[in-house]
Design an enzyme around this catalytic site. Structure first.
Site, PDB file in Angstrom:
ATOM      1  CE1 TYR A 155      -4.070   1.644  -0.173  1.00 53.53           C
ATOM      2  CE2 TYR A 155      -3.494   2.712   1.901  1.00 53.53           C
ATOM      3  CZ  TYR A 155      -4.324   2.601   0.803  1.00 53.53           C
ATOM      4  OH  TYR A 155      -5.397   3.445   0.666  1.00 53.53           O
ATOM      5  CE  LYS A 162      -7.281   6.454   0.550  1.00 59.03           C
ATOM      6  NZ  LYS A 162      -8.491   7.126   0.040  1.00 59.03           N
TER       7      LYS A 162
END
Length: 254
Positions: A155, A162
């Protein structure tokens, strides 16, 4: 139940009929809401237009969040047509491929800045524009992922981005709460969307989620849409600053 009957909402981030924002738009419309929908550019419009037609969107307008003039024009049009809005969904994220596929340690300054601007700060800009149009209060929603909280293989830089988005949710909730505006994030489990396809070894992520989630299943964009409806409705009038997991329980597993 038409939980959103009489409410008007703006949906940002539909890429095609399989995107999270599309699932949310369908759920909003089914719950009785009137919708405005945006598309990134003329190349993207043919993929967004069928969804806009399906949900009977009253407005279909261009929006590249890096273009301040388009952002201004969008809200000017909404104010002229509707006078106010009740909820907004922000479901966009971007990172240059070379930075997304590399280590956080090696992420370029330019790539990090662009990822943060499009994926996080654009939500803040939208909140600022929406605030004066939420005259009777309202709900701002964005979309996050568990990689903001824990390290998820591959990720990469989107994890810090995020995480910043989730922190922004909390601060916006505190600042906008006195005006009756609630701010929450949806955090779905892995979904086979076009955006997710850019993550390396995504199939492994999907398999792991299905094997380890307590319900032993993957979620769908319809599941996310149903949660979005609940948060946008008056039933959630005292829910703000939260990260709502829609992942079949995967986030509780060590």
């Amino acid at each position: 139940m038409n939980l959103l009957e009489g409410k008007r909402g703006l949906v940002i981030g539909i890429a095609n009929g399989d995107s999270i924002a599309a699932g949310c738009a369908r759920a909003f419309q089914k719950a009785g809401a009137q919708l405005a929908v945006t598309y990134l550019n003329e190349k993207a419009k043919p993929f967004v237009q069928p969804v806009a037609q399906e949900v009977n969107a009253e407005l279909l307008l261009p929006l590249d969040v890096e273009d301040d003039a388009q952002l201004d024009a969008l809200f000017e049009r909404i104010e002229a047509e509707w006078g106010q809005i009740d909820f907004l969904l922000h479901s966009i994220a971007y990172c240059p491929q070379e930075d997304l596929h590399g280590r956080v340690t090696d992420c370029s300054r330019e790539g990090f800045a662009q990822a943060m601007d499009i994926s996080c700060h654009s939500f803040i800009r939208l909140a600022r524009k929406a605030e004066p149009l939420m005259k009777n209060g309202g709900c701002l929603l964005t979309v996050s992922y568990y990689g903001a909280e824990k390290v998820i293989d591959h990720y990469n830089v989107m994890g810090p981005v995020k995480a910043a988005l989730e922190a922004s949710v909390r601060y916006l909730a505190a600042e906008l709460g006195p005006g009756g505006i609630r701010v929450n994030a949806l955090s779905p489990g892995p979904l086979k969307t076009r955006a997710a396809s850019g993550i390396a070894f995504f199939d492994k992520l999907i398999d792991d989620a299905q094997e380890r989630a307590p319900k032993r299943r993957l979620v769908t964009i319809d599941d996310v849409g149903n949660m979005a409806v609940g948060l946008a409705s008056d039933y959630a009038r005292n829910v703000t600053g939260n990260i709502a997991f829609v992942d079949a329980g995967h986030n509780v597993m060590a």
